[in-house]
Scaffold this active site. Structure first.
Site, PDB file in Angstrom:
ATOM      1  N   GLY A   1      14.258   4.431  18.777  1.00  0.00           N
ATOM      2  CA  GLY A   1      14.742   4.192  17.426  1.00  0.00           C
ATOM      3  C   GLY A   1      14.032   3.083  16.690  1.00  0.00           C
TER       4      GLY A   1
ATOM      5  N   TYR B   1      24.164   0.199 -26.192  1.00  0.00           N
ATOM      6  CA  TYR B   1      24.797   0.799 -25.024  1.00  0.00           C
ATOM      7  C   TYR B   1      25.415   2.120 -25.436  1.00  0.00           C
ATOM      8  CZ  TYR B   1      28.114   1.989 -21.412  1.00  0.00           C
ATOM      9  OH  TYR B   1      28.811   2.677 -20.450  1.00  0.00           O
TER      10      TYR B   1
ATOM     11  N   ASN C   1       1.142   2.480  28.144  1.00  0.00           N
ATOM     12  CA  ASN C   1       2.232   3.433  27.953  1.00  0.00           C
ATOM     13  C   ASN C   1       2.952   3.154  26.639  1.00  0.00           C
ATOM     14  OD1 ASN C   1       4.449   5.218  28.468  1.00  0.00           O
ATOM     15  ND2 ASN C   1       5.621   3.469  29.229  1.00  0.00           N
TER      16      ASN C   1
ATOM     17  N   ALA D   1      18.472   3.866  21.156  1.00  0.00           N
ATOM     18  CA  ALA D   1      18.770   2.996  20.014  1.00  0.00           C
ATOM     19  C   ALA D   1      19.870   1.996  20.346  1.00  0.00           C
ATOM     20  CB  ALA D   1      19.175   3.844  18.812  1.00  0.00           C
ATOM     21  N   ALA D   2      19.902   1.540  21.599  1.00  0.00           N
ATOM     22  CA  ALA D   2      21.008   0.681  22.036  1.00  0.00           C
ATOM     23  C   ALA D   2      20.704  -0.806  21.919  1.00  0.00           C
ATOM     24  CB  ALA D   2      21.381   1.012  23.484  1.00  0.00           C
TER      25      ALA D   2
ATOM     26  N   ASN E   1      19.504   9.018 -35.368  1.00  0.00           N
ATOM     27  CA  ASN E   1      18.996   7.652 -35.275  1.00  0.00           C
ATOM     28  C   ASN E   1      20.140   6.719 -34.896  1.00  0.00           C
ATOM     29  OD1 ASN E   1      16.711   5.582 -36.045  1.00  0.00           O
ATOM     30  ND2 ASN E   1      18.605   4.796 -36.936  1.00  0.00           N
TER      31      ASN E   1
ATOM     32  N   HIS F   1      16.729   0.064 -29.970  1.00  0.00           N
ATOM     33  CA  HIS F   1      16.874  -1.342 -29.596  1.00  0.00           C
ATOM     34  C   HIS F   1      18.315  -1.696 -29.250  1.00  0.00           C
ATOM     35  CE1 HIS F   1      13.308  -1.360 -32.287  1.00  0.00           C
ATOM     36  NE2 HIS F   1      14.122  -0.791 -33.158  1.00  0.00           N
TER      37      HIS F   1
ATOM     38  N   TYR G   1      35.482   2.555 -22.765  1.00  0.00           N
ATOM     39  CA  TYR G   1      36.459   2.148 -21.744  1.00  0.00           C
ATOM     40  C   TYR G   1      37.620   1.411 -22.395  1.00  0.00           C
ATOM     41  CZ  TYR G   1      38.131   0.044 -17.344  1.00  0.00           C
ATOM     42  OH  TYR G   1      38.887  -0.343 -16.262  1.00  0.00           O
TER      43      TYR G   1
END
Length: 456
Positions: A104, A366, A169, A12-13, A377, A363, A387
């Site tokens: 890789g 948040y 190969n 993977a170099a 409801n 509807h 916050y």
């Protein structure tokens, strides 16, 4: 067949110049995870005792992304060919173990093919993965004599006759550690590229009278490498179609298999229906008769029986009990929990919030850091103000509460069972059981009101 212990080397170099990216090539993602991680995962399924990762360019980025403590990191400071890369790892090889060599940037190699390759390897000699191509231009050719593999010649070094060979190969091979160390020490770079080719060990083995046994992968895509973004996108489509076919055969109804992306693991019940352009990430579990609408993104979530997720909803680290409905255009962020029969409607966002049995937020709301009871409801435009500018606080709402539209609950605050919050109320203190709370500005009536007119 070899019964020896085994270790894996993953090369993977490479820098990946043709990716035109600051990211090391092997870290570019296929199905949501780095290409090299696919190879590591396949290697881990082989029962390997050690996995050696040969790295070069972008080593810090690689180590930041690949955190498995089982990896042994091997630096290849200069990229002088595959043989040179293996020479860097050779000090870690035990004499009595087999060494499996992988790449890789060949991400779709399967554990089944690697298992067959391991079984094919003779006790003394090399197991080699090869394929036949209609157009082998650019690839190393498999040279045989009387059917036996006696060498590999790279395209740039091949004669016109050798270039007619269509068996090529793949670069993936397995050999004994002691033999491999001996052959690696004999490599030279007397070739058109001026590099140390690992493929030269095939001729060395043949000259010693050791057998080289070739096996083919189940699918050509397993050995296709990635050098540019076009090739990466092609393998992405191959992988996604394979996953879609597997799910279809297992009973999942994908309305358009070509427009479904799986970037993780999906477990499912019976009669699941998934519409177009759905993305599944991480570990996702779908119960019986779940319906997922178009354009949804589901990540690391559990969705119970008979749930319906309407179009363009996003769920992450969410848990839904049976018969829940979500969306359209809803967002369930980490820590969201819906009890049986709960409903989250359009443009509603939950974060670390639990919605109790049969509760509804239909509807434009948040609900963050909230524990909401059953039969509640939540009116349109409700916000839990969690916050304070420095810390998050929790809102607790009991059973059978009615929250009117455009209400704000300023946490920390509790609303007891059966309470009613009038529309437009800002709740800043706890509400007792069965209370009605109304906190809106007094309505004024002004007769004869003249609307402003635009100035000319």
């Amino acid at each position: 067949m070899s019964n020896s212990a085994m270790s894996v080397v993953i090369l993977a170099a490479g820098k990946g110049t043709r990716m035109y990216s600051d990211l090391p090539k092997v870290l570019h993602k296929l199905a949501g995870k780095p290409m090299v991680q696919h190879v590591i995962d396949a290697a881990m399924t082989t029962g390997a005792q050690h996995v050696h990762l040969v790295y070069g360019h972008g080593g810090d980025l690689l180590k930041h992304e690949l955190t498995d403590p089982a990896l042994n990191w091997v630096l290849q400071a200069e990229q002088l060919g595959t043989g040179h890369a293996m020479q860097q790892a050779a000090p870690y090889f035990a004499d009595d173990e087999d060494i499996l060599m992988l790449y890789g940037d060949v991400p779709l190699i399967s554990s089944q093919t690697l298992g067959r390759l391991r079984q094919t390897k003779p006790q003394g000699g090399i197991g080699l993965l090869t394929v036949k191509l209609d157009d082998p231009t650019g690839y190393g050719r498999i040279v045989r004599e009387n059917g036996a593999v006696v060498g590999i010649v790279e395209h740039k070094d091949a004669s016109e006759e050798q270039r007619q060979i269509n068996e090529i190969n793949t670069g993936i091979l397995i050999a004994n550690g002691k033999d491999l160390k001996r052959w690696l020490s004999q490599l030279n770079n007397n070739n058109a590229q001026g590099e140390f080719y690992i493929t030269d060990i095939i001729a060395m083995a043949a000259e010693e009278g050791q057998r080289v046994e070739a096996v083919h992968p189940e699918r050509l895509s397993e050995v296709e490498g990635v050098n540019n973004r076009l090739q990466l996108s092609a393998l992405e489509r191959v992988y996604q179609r394979e996953q879609a076919d597997r799910l279809l055969l297992a009973g999942v109804m994908l309305l358009d298999p070509a427009r479904f992306d799986l970037r993780g693991e999906l477990t499912h019940g019976r009669d699941v229906v998934i519409d177009v352009n759905v993305v599944v990430e991480g570990n996702v579990k779908l119960g019986n008769r779940v319906k997922i609408g178009a354009g949804c993104v589901i990540k690391n979530s559990i969705i119970g029986d008979d749930c319906e997720i309407s179009p363009y909803s996003v769920l992450e680290d969410a848990v839904l009990d049976a018969e829940c409905t979500v969306g359209p255009f809803a967002r369930l962020r980490p820590g969201s929990e819906l009890a049986e029969g709960a409903h989250v409607g359009n443009f509603v966002e939950l974060k670390k919030a639990r919605l109790g049995k049969g509760s509804k937020a239909g509807h434009l709301s948040y609900l963050g850091d909230a524990d909401i009871g059953s039969g509640v409801n939540i009116g349109a435009g409700t916000i839990t103000c969690n916050y304070d500018g420095a810390n998050k606080h929790k809102t607790v709402i009991g059973d059978d509460v009615f929250v009117g539209s455009d209400s704000q609950l300023v946490a920390p605050v509790s609303v007891a069972n059966g309470a009613t919050i009038g529309a437009g109320t800002t709740v800043t203190h706890d509400v007792a059981e069965n209370e009605l709370v109304v906190g809106r500005v007094k309505q004024r009536h002004i007769s004869g009101w003249q609307r402003p007119v635009k100035k000319k």
